[in-house]
Design a protein around this motif. Structure first.
Motif, PDB file in Angstrom:
ATOM      1  N   MET A   1       0.862  -1.308   0.088  1.00  0.00           N
ATOM      2  CA  MET A   1      -0.116   0.087  -0.078  1.00  0.00           C
ATOM      3  C   MET A   1       0.959   1.417  -0.090  1.00  0.00           C
ATOM      4  N   TYR A   2       0.596   2.225  -1.119  1.00  0.00           N
ATOM      5  CA  TYR A   2       1.317   3.419  -1.097  1.00  0.00           C
ATOM      6  C   TYR A   2       1.038   4.367   0.010  1.00  0.00           C
ATOM      7  N   LYS A   3       2.017   4.833   0.536  1.00  0.00           N
ATOM      8  CA  LYS A   3       1.681   5.929   1.713  1.00  0.00           C
ATOM      9  C   LYS A   3       1.926   7.234   1.466  1.00  0.00           C
ATOM     10  N   ARG A   4       1.085   8.294   0.979  1.00  0.00           N
ATOM     11  CA  ARG A   4       1.118   9.270   0.615  1.00  0.00           C
ATOM     12  C   ARG A   4       1.811  10.424   1.725  1.00  0.00           C
ATOM     13  N   SER A   5       2.637  11.225   1.234  1.00  0.00           N
ATOM     14  CA  SER A   5       3.133  12.125   2.123  1.00  0.00           C
ATOM     15  C   SER A   5       2.176  13.184   2.856  1.00  0.00           C
ATOM     16  N   SER A   6       2.464  13.570   3.963  1.00  0.00           N
ATOM     17  CA  SER A   6       1.447  14.476   4.593  1.00  0.00           C
ATOM     18  C   SER A   6       1.465  15.769   3.589  1.00  0.00           C
ATOM     19  N   GLN A   7       0.346  16.672   3.507  1.00  0.00           N
ATOM     20  CA  GLN A   7       0.228  17.960   2.745  1.00  0.00           C
ATOM     21  C   GLN A   7      -0.101  18.824   3.644  1.00  0.00           C
ATOM     22  N   GLY A   8       0.327  20.224   3.052  1.00  0.00           N
ATOM     23  CA  GLY A   8      -0.061  21.238   3.811  1.00  0.00           C
ATOM     24  C   GLY A   8       0.901  21.517   5.111  1.00  0.00           C
ATOM     25  N   GLY A 204      12.231  -7.791  -9.080  1.00  0.00           N
ATOM     26  CA  GLY A 204      13.447  -7.139  -8.382  1.00  0.00           C
ATOM     27  C   GLY A 204      12.835  -6.292  -7.068  1.00  0.00           C
ATOM     28  N   TRP A 205      13.658  -5.596  -6.490  1.00  0.00           N
ATOM     29  CA  TRP A 205      13.139  -4.809  -5.320  1.00  0.00           C
ATOM     30  C   TRP A 205      12.886  -3.269  -5.762  1.00  0.00           C
ATOM     31  N   VAL A 206      11.734  -3.248  -5.988  1.00  0.00           N
ATOM     32  CA  VAL A 206      11.112  -1.847  -6.478  1.00  0.00           C
ATOM     33  C   VAL A 206      10.084  -1.396  -5.846  1.00  0.00           C
ATOM     34  N   ASP A 207      10.073  -0.202  -5.105  1.00  0.00           N
ATOM     35  CA  ASP A 207       8.902   0.162  -4.450  1.00  0.00           C
ATOM     36  C   ASP A 207       7.938   1.187  -5.152  1.00  0.00           C
ATOM     37  N   GLU A 208       8.591   1.892  -5.969  1.00  0.00           N
ATOM     38  CA  GLU A 208       7.973   3.098  -6.685  1.00  0.00           C
ATOM     39  C   GLU A 208       8.708   3.378  -8.153  1.00  0.00           C
ATOM     40  N   VAL A 209       8.103   3.854  -9.128  1.00  0.00           N
ATOM     41  CA  VAL A 209       8.521   4.108 -10.317  1.00  0.00           C
ATOM     42  C   VAL A 209       8.350   5.503 -10.700  1.00  0.00           C
ATOM     43  N   PHE A 210       9.440   6.459 -11.100  1.00  0.00           N
ATOM     44  CA  PHE A 210       8.913   7.774 -11.385  1.00  0.00           C
ATOM     45  C   PHE A 210       9.325   8.030 -12.861  1.00  0.00           C
ATOM     46  N   VAL A 211       8.226   8.581 -13.488  1.00  0.00           N
ATOM     47  CA  VAL A 211       8.478   8.882 -15.185  1.00  0.00           C
ATOM     48  C   VAL A 211       8.653  10.124 -15.307  1.00  0.00           C
ATOM     49  N   ARG A 257       0.972  -0.678 -13.287  1.00  0.00           N
ATOM     50  CA  ARG A 257      -0.550  -0.564 -12.575  1.00  0.00           C
ATOM     51  C   ARG A 257      -1.059  -2.092 -12.592  1.00  0.00           C
ATOM     52  N   GLU A 258      -0.985  -2.927 -13.535  1.00  0.00           N
ATOM     53  CA  GLU A 258      -1.243  -4.133 -13.166  1.00  0.00           C
ATOM     54  C   GLU A 258      -0.549  -5.007 -12.093  1.00  0.00           C
ATOM     55  N   MET A 259       0.568  -4.587 -11.707  1.00  0.00           N
ATOM     56  CA  MET A 259       1.225  -5.035 -10.690  1.00  0.00           C
ATOM     57  C   MET A 259       1.041  -4.246  -9.318  1.00  0.00           C
ATOM     58  N   ALA A 260       0.160  -3.202  -9.404  1.00  0.00           N
ATOM     59  CA  ALA A 260       0.049  -2.537  -8.314  1.00  0.00           C
ATOM     60  C   ALA A 260       1.281  -1.661  -7.595  1.00  0.00           C
ATOM     61  N   MET A 261       2.066  -1.344  -8.788  1.00  0.00           N
ATOM     62  CA  MET A 261       3.117  -0.560  -8.445  1.00  0.00           C
ATOM     63  C   MET A 261       3.092   0.867  -8.554  1.00  0.00           C
ATOM     64  N   PRO A 262       3.013   1.666  -7.552  1.00  0.00           N
ATOM     65  CA  PRO A 262       3.071   3.000  -7.603  1.00  0.00           C
ATOM     66  C   PRO A 262       3.788   3.998  -8.458  1.00  0.00           C
ATOM     67  N   VAL A 263       3.116   4.587  -9.468  1.00  0.00           N
ATOM     68  CA  VAL A 263       3.916   5.313 -10.521  1.00  0.00           C
ATOM     69  C   VAL A 263       3.539   6.608 -10.233  1.00  0.00           C
ATOM     70  N   HIS A 264       4.803   7.583 -10.345  1.00  0.00           N
ATOM     71  CA  HIS A 264       4.566   8.841 -10.298  1.00  0.00           C
ATOM     72  C   HIS A 264       4.990   9.577 -11.718  1.00  0.00           C
ATOM     73  N   ILE A 265       3.854  10.368 -12.439  1.00  0.00           N
ATOM     74  CA  ILE A 265       4.158  10.844 -13.753  1.00  0.00           C
ATOM     75  C   ILE A 265       4.252  12.383 -13.651  1.00  0.00           C
TER      76      ILE A 265
END
Length: 508
Positions: A1-8, A204-211, A257-265
């Motif tokens: 489960m992706y943990k979103r950073s606190s905002q504001g 592999g050990w990958v938590d997130e992907v940044f595009v 997305r199919e792997m439920a991998m968080p992607v930042h675009i």
């Protein structure tokens, strides 16, 4: 489960809590220096009440004025400025409390000033030390493993911009423009090509992907169509070539997305201008782009300020009308209140109220005087000496003024606009509402003034409104207000307005 950073402001709640502790320590120290070591301020009811006010004031300043914004990235100079701002604003709130409660004589001024001084000193030093501690802890903290997907020309820029306190580290690179598996580019190893990237991420050990693709990152025209083209071209749907899916960034995103991998675009929104965020409209997830936006609580606070100010201002308006009304009717028979259709938020028309300071035929005579307009482009109408104002006349070449000029120079004619504020058509602070004929001349960038509710006062009024004769400068200042709006900015403008009115500066 992706943990979103606190905002504001919640993002820096630790700094806010520590600042509250430091403020109380400063309070205790200041009290002991003034009243003797071992003395405890909380044992006296009045000082205990002041301690509570200080806590509320410190939180209010941190939230409303956003003084902790970007705190971990601030250098020494900016941190000192922010600490000074925090201490001064808390001191101002304490002073307002003492003035309002009429209990100032019960408190030691030395204690209060020492508290503010220690708050500045200890707050500044502690923030620097706390940031150093965070950096040390962050070095030993487990970080998310991030895979960067980017054009080769963008890698250096993306890697350099990463901050040491970010909760991730780039663990590998995938180039979007060529095959380069095994190469080292700006310190990052190319761990896969687009054709086998999904397999690498899967195993592999990958938590997130940044595009961050290079394509169309530098938009030259500010149009939403280009943003749509950017998304379609860079992250387009799965393409097929000879019956096989072609390796593409879009396909990789779909596989993640199919792997439920968080992607930042990364989107080129900075090139389009304004601020952006993702929300749901009509059941669809959409990217919203706007000049600025307000949180619901900010709008609630702004409206509360308008209601309170509108009530007080309306009472004064009734008093002013009762005093100057008979004088106006005596010199120019007719209604005391002047009503005119103005253009408000996003083009909404409303009835605008002022105390009548002009003769009844003022609008008809406006065309005759257009050549004397101080605003050269005709987007607003201002005269150095306006004969349409009640009592204004020229006798033997000498300009004589009357009751109309007096109420205008003192801004008394503006008081009925508090009725507009109470109704919700206007706000205490905003942009001045244009007349219908002015609005019809607006170009696209002029309409930006209507992106916020019109106000009694605003940025250009407190910037020397009587000296500004270029409408483009008015638009620039109003746009600056909209882009940088905050509750704190409104309060600052209101304070400057009160000062200007009391000194009779800038009235027209």
């Amino acid at each position: 489960m992706y943990k979103r950073s606190s905002q504001g402001w919640l993002k820096h709640i630790d700094f806010i809590l520590w600042d509250l502790i430091i403020l109380q320590v400063s309070y205790i120290l200041g009290y002991m220096i003034r009243h003797g070591w071992g003395m405890w301020p909380y044992l006296r009811p009045e000082y205990r009440s002041l301690a509570v006010i200080m806590v509320a004031g410190d939180v209010l300043v941190s939230v409303v004025f956003n003084t902790m914004h970007n705190v971990v990235r601030r250098g020494y100079g900016k941190e000192l400025t922010a600490s000074l701002k925090q201490s001064i604003l808390v001191l101002v709130l304490m002073s307002l409390y003492l003035f309002s409660s009429q209990a100032g004589d019960a408190y030691s001024r030395i204690t209060i000033y020492l508290t503010a001084g220690f708050h500045l000193l200890f707050g500044f030093v502690f923030r620097l030390l706390w940031k150093q501690l965070i950096r040390r802890l962050n070095r030993n903290k487990s970080k998310a493993s991030m895979i960067l997907v980017a054009d080769e020309n963008s890698v250096e820029k993306v890697v350099t911009k990463a901050f040491e306190l970010d909760g991730f580290e780039y663990a590998g690179l995938i180039l979007s423009n060529r095959d380069a598996e095994g190469e080292i580019i700006h310190g990052l190893k190319v761990v896969a090509n687009l054709s086998n990237a999904a397999d690498y991420i899967c195993r592999g050990w990958v938590d997130e992907v940044f595009v961050y693709p290079e394509h169309l990152t530098d938009l030259k025209e500010e149009t939403y169509d280009l943003v749509e083209d950017y998304i379609d071209d860079s992250y387009g749907s799965q393409m097929k070539t000879r019956g096989e899916e072609k390796a593409s960034v879009g396909r990789l995103i779909a596989q993640c997305r199919e792997m439920a991998m968080p992607v930042h675009i990364r989107l080129p929104i900075s090139s389009v201008g304004g601020k952006s965020f993702i929300e749901k409209v009509g059941g669809y997830n959409v990217l919203t782009i706007t000049a600025n936006f307000a949180e619901p609580w900010q709008l609630a606070v702004k409206r509360l300020m308008d209601i309170l100010g509108g009530i007080v201002g309306s009472i004064f308006a009734l008093i002013v009308i009762a005093i100057v009304g008979p004088k106006i009717k005596k010199e120019s028979p007719g209604p005391v209140l002047f009503k005119q259709t103005r253009i408000g938020l996003n083009g909404k028309r409303f009835k605008f109220y002022k105390i009548r300071s002009m003769y009844l035929d003022a609008e008809e005579r406006k065309k005759e005087l257009m050549e004397q307009n101080r605003v050269s482009d005709g987007m607003m109408f201002k005269l150095d000496f306006d004969p349409r104002i009640i009592g204004n006349k020229i006798v033997d070449g000498k300009q004589i003024t009357g009751i109309g000029e007096k109420i205008r120079s003192s801004s008394l004619d503006e008081f009925p606009q508090f009725f507009n504020v109470l109704k919700g058509d206007m706000s205490l602070v905003g942009t001045r509402p244009p007349t219908e004929d002015e609005w019809e001349k607006y170009q696209y960038h002029h309409r930006a003034r209507l992106a916020t509710k019109p106000g009694l006062t605003g940025m250009w009024q407190v910037s020397g409104r009587s000296k500004i004769t270029n409408f483009e400068e008015v638009v620039r200042l109003d746009t600056e207000y909209i882009n940088s709006w905050s509750i704190g900015l409104d309060i600052k403008i209101l304070m400057k307005t009160v000062k200007s009115v009391l000194k009779h500066e800038g009235a027209m």
